[in-house]
Design an enzyme around this catalytic site. Structure first.
Site, PDB file in Angstrom:
ATOM      1  N   ASP A 114       0.853  -1.184   0.000  1.00 11.21           N
ATOM      2  CA  ASP A 114       0.000   0.000   0.000  1.00 11.21           C
ATOM      3  C   ASP A 114       0.895   1.243   0.000  1.00 11.21           C
ATOM      4  OD1 ASP A 114      -2.277   1.608   0.084  1.00 11.21           O
ATOM      5  OD2 ASP A 114      -3.249   0.411   1.620  1.00 11.21           O
ATOM      6  N   GLU A 173     -10.210   6.311   4.618  1.00 19.50           N
ATOM      7  CA  GLU A 173      -9.106   5.816   5.428  1.00 19.50           C
ATOM      8  C   GLU A 173      -9.171   6.368   6.849  1.00 19.50           C
ATOM      9  OE1 GLU A 173      -5.333   5.053   3.612  1.00 19.50           O
ATOM     10  OE2 GLU A 173      -6.099   5.482   1.617  1.00 19.50           O
TER      11      GLU A 173
END
Length: 848
Positions: free
Chosen positions: A344, A543
């Site tokens: 990521d 997020e």
């Protein structure tokens, strides 16, 4: 029709394992070792250090993609011809924000990506043709053989997590939490296929989807990216979505058809962290890791998913991106995954002993491609230096390059030509195509969950309907995060051509039956309505910006409760429609409304709501409610107090009606605040203080009541109305130096938020501008201030100052005890209604 209410239950690992086979119906070719046998194996953690997995207790699967002998020979030939520089380049992925086609050529990059806030030419909202033009430019640079280069086409990854959601005009499907509510595997595959087709229009080949997380704590800011808290439900969807995106499990030459590469994420247990903290630590047993969070990877592997993205998070204190026991020993060697593994966004920098610029540990652990968006050049240089010095084994470099080349061969990338000449490229009519919008609208209908109906639904089409709430005519809000930008904020309806807001869908349905609909955000009206719909709920986030301390709405988002009370007092039948990425405590709204519908984050096709809410001319439903809760709904602001409704609960039009028993409501004082909301509704966050200082800290007044005076009477503090009654604090300063600040004696660490380009937000109204003003933050032995201009005006303004600015001015963002200070000189008069972190400033202040 049956009542589908299901009581809250807790599934044991043995129940999950015993029922696994029945939940994998969408993946009939599954050949996993029976998990029930694995569950009885020696406990994984026996004799092992924390964070080290025991591969022997994990299931085995068959990866269905065979590599043709011709491809094997081509890969071997490429490896033999590629220089070490070319090989290292294949391992690196750069973000469009920070790379050029010339860079891609010079550094032999294997991939580029588009982060949530990237776009061609630096424009998040670039029209679709610009995306295809950029794709061509990077492709052509990557295959340039001038100077003896080995031509290896790069691939372009994109966060198309609910449709091709970076592109204006694309179909936006409900976020995964809504899809989990609809329980329709066949429709999932159609959604995947439609998404793939729209991605191919703009020239990309790879989506970072599906997210197969299994959220266990819905305070997590990414919980809405998961289908459900039930691993069986998640697993039942995964194969269908992978097939929709990639085509048949063992397929090759994907670019000859309407397909793209998929990526299941985030491996592993991103949804299992303690307290739901994003990028946190999953402090769970290996059996829980395997049986809950590992379960969806079985059908992903069996259906040939091409890539797996590793999680930012940790397991038992060990970061996933550097965990060899999971990436290599379990995922690749035991479970049989034979695609490639990508990290990521700069997640390698969180591995112990690593930085964003250097992390050979991740490669050794089993990572094949570094997502190094803005650090790619440093990562490339570091890996190259180490490879040449022999401190990382070339065998591991060749292994990672081989994995990437196999996926590129399977894609058919070497023969496909530049993106603009491939099938579907440039067919702009496919973006938001009617057939795709029809699929999305069906998904919206099927995702709606009915929690209450005291006879108000279905609505009569021939009546007079009032639609209230700020979210009723806001397509960005109903679409949530990961919509055109990372956070999905700062957008108006003009950015969504062809889309339908919830209000527009209701208006169309009512008018088709001879009625009328009026939009009134605050619920006022000129002609008395026959019924009212109030839309409320969360605003977009993505997020960790969505992480919460408790399962509740921010106080400013509960303002529609007052609208509901007013309508209720007038005897107007009331339907509450909630936009949310997760179950939350909303007992006041459940009590007030005659009907309550959870719409989740439905995306661009708001007409799906009206399909179910508005009946036909005979007063009968046109479509029934079929959605059920994908996770338990909380009784209070914390699940420790139990569930109000269990996983799988949902009413329909045939459910028996009974008298409503009022739910208990928490007092405002009992409701906690979000960790990034520091001041709102006239009060600082719990355990915080609002202070007014003079020229020295010794001249300090803690404000607990209003009216009050400070600095020897030079500052008068009063309450001011904003959003809610007395929702702001007004500071009238006679002259001299004065500072208004928020203090938290437990030092805050906002380094992560600083690196994510978040802003310190303050919502203000200024009647009399000071001679000078500075906004800053302080902590033990550290401070940073920026000079700002705060002009007088008649409106409230949400100003934003980048946290990076405060860091550059000297503030230690890892240790702030006064994270907000507004210091002024001279006469001034202003009010503050909110202080928080975020990205949705109306005015971004320069770093003066």
């Amino acid at each position: 029709m049956p009542d589908r209410r299901i009581p809250a239950v807790t599934l044991t690992a043995s129940l999950l394992l015993a029922s696994c086979a029945s939940t994998m119906a969408d993946a009939p070719m599954a050949s996993a070792v029976p998990l029930a046998n694995a569950a009885t194996a020696t406990p994984a953690t026996t004799g092992r250090e924390p964070g080290v997995a025991n591969p022997a207790i994990w299931p085995q699967y068959r990866y269905p993609v065979a590599i043709p002998q011709g491809d094997r020979r081509r890969i071997a030939d490429l490896l033999a011809r590629m220089t070490i520089e070319e090989k290292i380049g294949q391992l690196v992925q750069a973000d469009l924000c920070c790379v050029t086609p010339q860079d891609a050529r010079q550094y032999h990059l294997g991939s580029i990506l588009v982060g949530g806030n990237s776009g061609p030419g630096g424009d998040d909202y670039a029209p679709a043709p610009e995306w295809l033009k950029a794709a061509d430019a990077f492709y052509e640079a990557s295959v340039d053989t001038a100077g003896g280069r080995t031509a290896v086409p790069l691939i372009w990854g994109i966060d198309a997590v609910h449709g091709n959601s970076n592109i204006i005009g694309a179909t936006l499907f409900p976020h995964n939490v809504g899809l989990g509510a609809m329980r329709d595997v066949a429709l999932i595959e159609k959604i995947g296929a439609a998404t793939a087709a729209e991605i191919r229009v703009t020239g990309q080949e790879w989506t970072f989807a599906p997210t197969v997380t299994v959220p266990q704590d819905w305070r997590w800011g990414r919980a809405y990216e998961g289908y459900s808290s039930d691993p069986k439900l998640v697993a039942s969807y995964v194969g269908a979505m992978v097939r929709g995106l990639q085509g048949p499990p063992g397929g090759h030459d994907l670019l000859k058809g309407p397909h793209v590469l998929a990526s299941t994420k985030h491996f592993l247990a991103d949804g299992g962290t303690l307290n739901g903290v994003d990028q946190g630590d999953a402090q769970i047993s290996e059996e829980e890791l395997r049986d809950i969070h590992g379960l969806p990877y079985g059908p992903a592997i069996e259906n040939g998913v091409a890539t797996v993205m590793v999680s930012f998070s940790s397991w038992q204190g060990r970061k996933m991106t550097g965990n060899k026991s999971l990436l290599t020993d379990v995922l690749k060697d035991r479970m049989g995954f034979d695609g490639f593994v990508v990290s990521d966004w700069n997640a390698h920098g969180q591995v112990e002993g690593c930085t964003n610029d250097s992390c050979p540990q991740a490669l050794v652990a089993g990572l094949d491609m570094y997502m190094a968006p803005d650090t790619w050049k440093a990562v490339y240089t570091d890996l190259l230096t180490r490879a040449k010095a022999g401190t990382i084994p070339m065998s591991r470099v060749d292994e990672a390059v081989t994995a990437i080349l196999k996926v590129k061969m399977r894609l058919g990338l070497f023969e496909a030509g530049k993106p603009s000449v491939r099938p579907l490229s440039g067919q702009w009519e496919l973006l938001g195509a009617p057939e795709h919008r029809a699929i999305a609208r069906e998904a919206v209908r099927k995702s709606l969950v009915l929690l209450k109906n005291q006879g108000v639904l279905p609505l009569k089409p021939g009546g007079r309907l009032l639609v209230a709430g700020e979210g009723a005519d806001d397509i960005a809000r109903q679409s949530g995060g990961w919509t055109l930008s990372w956070q999905g904020t700062g957008l108006d309806n003009s950015r969504f051509p062809g889309a339908t807001s919830l209000f527009t869908g209701l208006k169309q349905a009512v008018e088709a039956g001879g009625g009328s609909a009026e939009l009134s955000p605050d619920g006022t009206f000129t002609a008395r309505p026959d019924a009212a719909v109030v839309v409320f709920g969360e605003k977009p986030y993505a997020e960790f910006q969505g992480d919460r301390a408790t399962l509740e709405l921010d106080s400013d988002l509960t303002a529609p409760y007052e609208t509901m009370r007013k309508l209720k007092a007038q005897g107007i039948p009331l339907v509450a429609v909630m936009l949310t990425g997760r179950p939350l405590y909303v007992n006041p709204a459940l009590n007030l409304a005659d009907g309550f519908v959870v719409a989740w984050l439905p995306g661009s096709e708001g007409g799906g709501l009206a399909d179910v809410l508005v009946g036909d001319d005979a007063g009968k439903p046109r479509f029934d409610f079929t959605g059920t809760l994908p996770a338990a709904w909380p009784r209070t602001t914390g699940m420790a107090d139990g569930a109000l409704y269990g996983l799988g609960h949902g009413l329909d039009y045939g459910s028996p009606r009974s008298a409503w028993t009022a739910l208990p409501e928490l007092s405002a004082a009992a409701l906690a605040r979000d960790s990034r909301l520091w001041f709102s509704a006239g009060s600082p966050a719990a355990r915080w203080s609002l202070l007014v200082n003079g020229e020295s800290d010794a001249d300090s007044t803690r404000v607990t009541i209003t009216p009050a005076e400070a600095v020897g009477g030079k500052v008068r503090i009063t309450a001011e109305n904003h959003i809610v009654q007395e929702g702001a604090r007004r500071f009238a300063i006679a002259g001299g130096s004065a500072s208004v600040m928020l203090r938290n004696f437990e030092a805050l660490d906002v380094d992560r938020e600083t690196n994510a380009d978040m802003l310190l937000l303050v919502t203000m109204k200024v009647w009399d501008a000071p001679d000078s003003a500075r906004i800053g933050a302080t902590g033990p032995g550290t401070r940073g201030f920026a000079e700002v201009a705060l002009p007088a005006g008649s409106e409230w303004v949400r100003y934003g100052l980048p946290l990076r600015c405060l860091r550059s001015k000297g503030a230690n963002v890892r240790q702030l005890t006064e994270p907000f200070v507004l210091a002024t000189t001279g006469r001034a008069d202003y009010a503050i209604s909110e202080v928080r972190l975020g990205t949705d400033a109306q005015v971004v202040l320069p770093c003066g």
